[in-house]
Design a protein around this motif. Sequence first.
Motif, mmCIF file in Angstrom:
data_model
loop_
_atom_site.group_PDB
_atom_site.id
_atom_site.type_symbol
_atom_site.label_atom_id
_atom_site.label_comp_id
_atom_site.label_asym_id
_atom_site.label_seq_id
_atom_site.Cartn_x
_atom_site.Cartn_y
_atom_site.Cartn_z
ATOM 1 N N GLU A 13 0.657 -1.291 0.106
ATOM 2 C CA GLU A 13 -0.021 -0.043 0.037
ATOM 3 C C GLU A 13 1.100 1.188 -0.065
ATOM 4 N N ALA A 14 2.078 1.149 0.716
ATOM 5 C CA ALA A 14 2.851 2.220 1.002
ATOM 6 C C ALA A 14 3.630 2.466 -0.406
ATOM 7 N N GLY A 15 3.827 1.431 -1.144
ATOM 8 C CA GLY A 15 4.322 1.566 -2.732
ATOM 9 C C GLY A 15 3.429 2.214 -3.663
ATOM 10 N N ALA A 16 2.243 1.845 -3.445
ATOM 11 C CA ALA A 16 1.016 2.296 -4.324
ATOM 12 C C ALA A 16 1.089 3.966 -4.006
ATOM 13 N N GLN A 17 0.914 4.349 -2.806
ATOM 14 C CA GLN A 17 0.903 5.543 -2.665
ATOM 15 C C GLN A 17 2.415 6.453 -3.195
ATOM 16 N N GLU A 18 3.318 5.868 -2.776
ATOM 17 C CA GLU A 18 4.710 6.540 -3.474
ATOM 18 C C GLU A 18 4.470 6.722 -4.981
ATOM 19 N N LEU A 19 4.119 5.814 -5.628
ATOM 20 C CA LEU A 19 3.647 5.586 -7.272
ATOM 21 C C LEU A 19 3.082 6.874 -7.446
ATOM 22 N N ASP A 20 1.932 6.814 -6.916
ATOM 23 C CA ASP A 20 0.821 7.885 -7.137
ATOM 24 C C ASP A 20 1.492 9.326 -6.862
ATOM 25 N N VAL A 21 2.326 9.596 -5.791
ATOM 26 C CA VAL A 21 2.863 10.841 -5.449
ATOM 27 C C VAL A 21 3.795 11.228 -6.815
#
Length: 195
Positions: A72-80
């Motif tokens: 989930e943290a990786g998905a947030q990092e990708l979105d940012v």
Amino acid sequence: MSVRHALLALLSEGPKYGLRLRQEFEERTGEVWPLNTGQVYTTVQRLERDGLVESDPDDTVEGPQKLFQITEAGAQELDVWLRTPPPADAPPRDELVIKVLVGLRLPGVDVRDVLQTHRRHTIAQMKQYTRLKEDAADDLSLLLVADAQLFRLESVVRWLDAAEGRLKHHAPVAPAAPADAAPSTRTRRLRGATR
């Protein structure tokens, strides 16, 4: 280019092995930027260390057969990353610009000749990318890479034209001041523009 974020993007589609990540990265970037397997695994291990990727807990195999998935943290990092414009703090170091600036102060260097040499080379590159676009009409990734290169090369030609125009209207540049001299007004202005 951020290999780290490109791998996160690939993992956002579902779990993948390292070799598959390398293959898909090259396919999706028009095979313009080759990526070696070692770089993939080093990057994925760092992503895992940072909590952005995890390996299958049931998979005890290391190396090419290890399955990775985004967190989930990786998905947030990708979105940012996708939504954040790259920093524009200072102009990037451009070898061509540096050559011209250095050439201005070297005795016996015809900077106009330097500009023309680079213009001919840049136009030849533009012709190659134009032919590449004609040959790759079905490959969207390659077409987008070729378009990006053509636009970049077009901007180089425009800069070469502007530089030649400025040379026509300015006197030759005097030799550089000693290295221990105080920064010039010009240097202070350039530094101020990048803050």
